[in-house]
Structure formats: structure tokens, C-alpha cells
Design a protein around this motif. Structure first.
Motif, short mmCIF file in Angstrom:
data_model
loop_
_atom_site.label_atom_id
_atom_site.label_comp_id
_atom_site.label_asym_id
_atom_site.label_seq_id
_atom_site.Cartn_x
_atom_site.Cartn_y
_atom_site.Cartn_z
N PHE A 45 0.22 -0.87 -23.70
CA PHE A 45 -0.97 -0.32 -23.06
C PHE A 45 -2.13 -1.31 -23.16
CE2 PHE A 45 -5.07 1.78 -23.63
CZ PHE A 45 -5.15 2.56 -22.48
N CYS A 46 -2.30 -1.91 -24.34
CA CYS A 46 -3.39 -2.88 -24.53
C CYS A 46 -3.23 -4.08 -23.59
CB CYS A 46 -3.41 -3.35 -25.98
SG CYS A 46 -3.97 -2.09 -27.16
N ALA A 47 -1.98 -4.54 -23.43
CA ALA A 47 -1.75 -5.69 -22.56
C ALA A 47 -2.08 -5.37 -21.11
CB ALA A 47 -0.30 -6.16 -22.68
N VAL A 48 -1.69 -4.17 -20.66
CA VAL A 48 -1.95 -3.76 -19.27
C VAL A 48 -3.45 -3.66 -19.01
CG1 VAL A 48 -1.70 -1.85 -17.65
CG2 VAL A 48 0.28 -2.61 -18.97
N HIS A 49 -4.21 -3.21 -20.02
CA HIS A 49 -5.64 -2.98 -19.82
C HIS A 49 -6.51 -4.08 -20.43
CE1 HIS A 49 -3.85 1.00 -19.16
NE2 HIS A 49 -4.88 1.20 -18.35
N ALA A 50 -5.89 -5.22 -20.74
CA ALA A 50 -6.62 -6.39 -21.25
C ALA A 50 -7.45 -6.05 -22.49
CB ALA A 50 -7.51 -6.97 -20.15
N ILE A 51 -6.83 -5.34 -23.42
CA ILE A 51 -7.47 -4.97 -24.67
C ILE A 51 -6.88 -5.81 -25.80
CG2 ILE A 51 -7.84 -3.11 -26.35
CD1 ILE A 51 -7.47 -1.13 -24.00
N ASN A 52 -7.74 -6.35 -26.62
CA ASN A 52 -7.28 -7.06 -27.81
C ASN A 52 -7.07 -6.03 -28.91
OD1 ASN A 52 -6.75 -8.65 -29.99
ND2 ASN A 52 -8.72 -9.72 -30.00
N PRO A 53 -5.82 -5.77 -29.33
CA PRO A 53 -5.57 -4.70 -30.30
C PRO A 53 -6.35 -4.88 -31.60
CG PRO A 53 -3.51 -5.48 -29.35
CD PRO A 53 -4.57 -6.43 -28.90
N ILE A 54 -6.53 -6.11 -32.04
CA ILE A 54 -7.21 -6.36 -33.31
C ILE A 54 -8.65 -5.87 -33.29
CG2 ILE A 54 -8.01 -8.16 -34.90
CD1 ILE A 54 -5.06 -7.65 -35.08
N SER A 55 -9.32 -6.01 -32.15
CA SER A 55 -10.73 -5.64 -32.07
C SER A 55 -10.96 -4.40 -31.20
CB SER A 55 -11.54 -6.81 -31.50
OG SER A 55 -11.05 -7.18 -30.21
N ALA A 56 -9.91 -3.58 -30.99
CA ALA A 56 -10.03 -2.41 -30.12
C ALA A 56 -11.08 -1.43 -30.65
CB ALA A 56 -8.68 -1.70 -30.03
N LYS A 57 -11.82 -0.83 -29.73
CA LYS A 57 -12.85 0.14 -30.08
C LYS A 57 -12.28 1.55 -29.99
CE LYS A 57 -15.89 -3.19 -30.30
NZ LYS A 57 -16.39 -3.65 -31.62
N ARG A 58 -13.04 2.48 -30.56
CA ARG A 58 -12.62 3.88 -30.56
C ARG A 58 -12.39 4.38 -29.13
NH1 ARG A 58 -13.14 8.88 -33.30
NH2 ARG A 58 -13.73 10.57 -31.89
N ALA A 59 -13.28 4.03 -28.22
CA ALA A 59 -13.17 4.51 -26.84
C ALA A 59 -11.88 4.02 -26.18
CB ALA A 59 -14.38 4.05 -26.02
N GLN A 60 -11.44 2.83 -26.57
CA GLN A 60 -10.20 2.30 -25.99
C GLN A 60 -8.97 3.02 -26.55
OE1 GLN A 60 -11.18 -1.74 -27.15
NE2 GLN A 60 -11.56 -2.34 -25.01
N VAL A 61 -9.04 3.42 -27.81
CA VAL A 61 -7.94 4.21 -28.38
C VAL A 61 -7.92 5.61 -27.75
CG1 VAL A 61 -6.91 5.13 -30.49
CG2 VAL A 61 -8.07 2.92 -30.54
N VAL A 62 -9.10 6.16 -27.52
CA VAL A 62 -9.19 7.46 -26.84
C VAL A 62 -8.55 7.36 -25.45
CG1 VAL A 62 -10.77 9.14 -25.81
CG2 VAL A 62 -11.21 8.25 -28.11
N ALA A 63 -8.80 6.24 -24.76
CA ALA A 63 -8.18 6.03 -23.45
C ALA A 63 -6.66 5.99 -23.55
CB ALA A 63 -8.72 4.74 -22.83
N TYR A 64 -6.16 5.42 -24.64
CA TYR A 64 -4.71 5.38 -24.84
C TYR A 64 -4.15 6.79 -25.04
CZ TYR A 64 -0.24 4.60 -27.19
OH TYR A 64 1.09 4.63 -27.55
N VAL A 65 -4.86 7.61 -25.81
CA VAL A 65 -4.42 8.99 -26.02
C VAL A 65 -4.41 9.74 -24.69
CG1 VAL A 65 -4.93 11.18 -27.17
CG2 VAL A 65 -5.26 9.02 -28.38
N ARG A 66 -5.45 9.53 -23.89
CA ARG A 66 -5.51 10.17 -22.57
C ARG A 66 -4.35 9.70 -21.69
NH1 ARG A 66 -10.01 8.22 -21.02
NH2 ARG A 66 -11.27 9.76 -22.16
N ASP A 67 -4.05 8.42 -21.78
CA ASP A 67 -2.95 7.86 -21.00
C ASP A 67 -1.61 8.50 -21.39
OD1 ASP A 67 -1.79 5.59 -19.26
OD2 ASP A 67 -0.73 5.34 -21.15
N LEU A 68 -1.42 8.71 -22.69
CA LEU A 68 -0.17 9.34 -23.16
C LEU A 68 -0.04 10.75 -22.61
CD1 LEU A 68 -0.11 8.27 -26.93
CD2 LEU A 68 1.45 7.50 -25.13
#
Length: 351
Positions: A45-68
Motif C-alpha cells: 500500500f505504501c509503495a502504491v501511494h508513495a509513502i515512506n513506511p519509516i516516516s508514515a504519519k497517522r493520517a496515512q495509516v488511517v488511509a490504509y485502514v480505510r483502504d482495507l
């Protein structure tokens, strides 16, 4: 097969391989596998959305939950460059509630590890969201609310139809079906059995800690009928020329003589259910039915819990499914018992 062989791309990600290797010494093999697949999906998911997992923000993790919750697994976007893992196809939208909770828990543990290693200062997936609960005390709830499934259990007629259909199955499948029900085994516990785990003299199965979900060993009994099937299966099994080792072996053309996988066993049970018009039948149905039957036979809850290998009686309660008629009968029995006591007290006191 090593973790690096199974999840090669995880070991290319910062600290992911180290974290998963650490889990191998703390968790059961099935749990580690589940963590591996979950983290593969998160990095994808991070690769598809150009997210660096190491520095991911809360909002980006929330987006992952929504995606699931919304994603169609069969239409998941391909990761650019290299493939991070295999995603099983399906026809429904979104992942099951338990899958979403497992994956967010995996991400939380990964970031907890990064925080502990001082790779990052915070964990974007904190333990839960706090709100006011009963009696004005702070109550914690997770990111994703737990949703309990409506379990299906076969009635007497349906169970008989399952057994009738199973009677034409190969001896291995008949024995596995009987053993799974008799001992209330999880599919992973069943498929991981070794010949040495079964003691025919006492009709007991020893479940090794590395094969159980909780990592705790236990012994469970099986019936005379299953004992007869066991003897027949052992005689049949000699054709593979493996006197010791895994109890259940594959008979497929691709993997003859190899240990049967949990996926193969699931497909066998599902095919059996479809054949008798009961597509709801799964490997876990046998376990639920067994524990419910023990409750019907008036086993005490702590004993059923120990039999099932549950950490708590509360978990066992979710497995036991008594019908309204059975609950009504229990209620009447209790009520009648109380009334009888009252009547006897009055007879002694007033007559």
C-alpha cells in the motif's frame, strides 16, 4: 523454509526483516506467517501511494485502514517495480473485520519496534482511541471495532447429510473429519499432527505448544470410532513408505507424500459442504459443533475451555451456540428446580 525465503521483499525493507525474525522467537509459526503477509500488504500500500513506511504519519495509516475496508482484493492495484507479495483474489469488497484488525495490529507492532529501536520517536498506531465509558471512566476502543460473526452450526439432519457424503471420501479425509470434530481441533493443529502425537493405548492426542494458537500444549481425547478410523488409515498410509513424521500426507499429483496444508484441508471440507448443499460448512464448523455439543452434555465451562485450548472462558462462550429451544429447556429446568425447593421449604415449615 526460512522467513527470508518466504518473505524476501520484507527483508529489503528497513528493519522489517529484523522485526519479523524477532517475532519468530516470540510467536507461533502461524502467527508469524500472518504477520508476514500483513506487513507485505502494508508495504505494498505504501509503495502504491508513495509513502515512506519509516516516516508514515497517522493520517496515512488511517488511509490504509480505510483502504482495507473498501478495497476489492481481486482489483488491488499492482505495485510498481517489484511485487511485494501474493494477494488472494476474492469477489467481495473489503477485507473481513478480523483481517483488518490483524493487519492494523501488525502495523502497530512494527512501529512499536521502530520506536523501541529509536528509529522514530512516535508510534502512529497508538493502542486505541479513548472516550468516556460507563461510570464516567475512560474506556479504550481499538481503531477497528470487533464484529462478531453469526456462526452457523448444522442441525441433526444436516450433520447426518455431511456424514453420509463423507462416507464416500478417502480414508484420510474421513479420519481427519472425525478427528477434527472429536478433539475440537483447529485446522492448523490438525494438519500439524505427527504420528508420535497420538497415543492409541489411551486414545489421547498430544498437541505440541508450537502447533497451538496460544503456544500452550494440551492433551485431548478421541472416540472409539475415530480410533478405528486411525487404525485403518495407518494401514493405508504405509504405501507412502514413511513410518514416522507428519500424520496426514498429500495425495495430489503435484505433492504426493508431502504434509497436507491447511489450505488443502479447507478446500476438502468446503467441497464436501457444497456437495450436500451446505456451503457454510468450514473446518472451524467442526470445532464449534464439538464445543457446543460438550455444553449440551453439561460439561462445565472451565473444562470445555481447557479442552479447546482457550486462554479464557470468555473466549469459550463465543464458541458455544445453544439454540433458543435448548436455552428455554435449561431455563425451565432451573425454574422447576427452584420451585421444587420452595415447595419443599414450605412443606417442612408450614405443614
Amino acid at each position: 523454509m526460512t522467513l527470508q525465503t518466504r518473505f524476501p521483499t520484507l527483508f529489503e525493507q528497513p528493519h522489517a526483516g529484523e522485526w519479523l525474525t524477532e517475532q519468530e522467537s516470540l510467536r507461533t509459526p502461524n502467527t508469524v506467517s500472518a504477520y508476514g503477509y500483513a506487513l507485505v500488504d502494508y508495504f505494498r500500500f505504501c509503495a502504491v501511494h508513495a509513502i515512506n513506511p519509516i516516516s508514515a504519519k497517522r493520517a496515512q495509516v488511517v488511509a490504509y485502514v480505510r483502504d482495507l475496508s473498501e478495497r476489492s482484493k481481486s482489483a488491488a492495484p499492482a505495485m510498481p517495480g517489484k511485487r511485494l507479495g501474493f494477494v488472494r483474489s476474492t469477489t467481495h469488497e473489503g477485507f473481513a473485520n478480523a483481517t483488518v484488525r490483524l493487519r492494523i495490529a501488525t502495523v502497530r507492532l512494527y512501529y512499536k519496534y521502530l520506536k523501541g529501536e529509536e528509529v522514530r520517536a512516535t508510534n502512529p498506531v497508538e493502542e486505541g482511541v479513548y472516550g468516556w465509558g460507563k461510570r464516567y471512566r475512560k474506556a479504550r476502543r481499538g481503531w477497528v471495532a470487533r464484529q462478531e460473526k453469526e456462526f452457523w452450526l448444522p442441525n441433526t439432519r444436516e450433520w447426518q447429510s455431511i456424514l453420509d457424503a463423507a462416507s464416500s471420501e478417502p480414508i484420510r479425509n474421513r479420519f481427519m473429519l472425525a478427528l477434527a470434530y472429536d478433539a475440537g481441533l483447529r485446522r492448523a493443529e490438525l494438519c500439524a499432527l505427527q504420528i508420535r502425537d497420538i497415543d492409541p493405548s489411551s486414545k489421547l492426542i498430544k498437541l505440541r505448544p508450537e502447533t497451538t494458537k496460544t503456544g500452550v500444549a494440551r492433551e485431548v481425547p478421541y472416540s472409539d470410532v475415530t480410533a478405528e478410523l486411525f487404525a485403518t488409515y495407518l494401514e493405508y498410509r504405509q504405501r507412502f513408505g514413511q513410518p514416522l513424521g507428519p500424520l496426514f500426507l498429500s495425495e495430489s499429483r503435484r505433492n504426493p507424500g508431502q504434509p497436507i496444508t491447511i489450505w488443502s484441508w479447507s478446500k476438502t471440507v468446503q467441497a464436501l459442504g457444497k456437495r450436500v448443499g451446505l456451503p457454510m460448512l468450514t473446518t472451524h464448523t467442526l470445532r464449534h459443533l464439538r464445543l457446543t455439543d460438550l455444553a449440551r452434555a453439561n460439561w462445565e465451562l472451565p473444562i470445555i475451555s481447557a479442552f479447546a485450548g482457550h486462554r479464557s472462558v470468555a473466549t469459550t462462550m463465543r464458541y458455544i451456540h445453544l439454540s433458543g429451544r435448548e436455552l428455554n429447556e435449561r431455563y425451565r429446568q432451573t425454574l422447576n428446580s427452584i420451585l421444587d425447593q420452595r415447595q419443599e421449604t414450605m412443606r417442612i415449615s408450614l405443614l
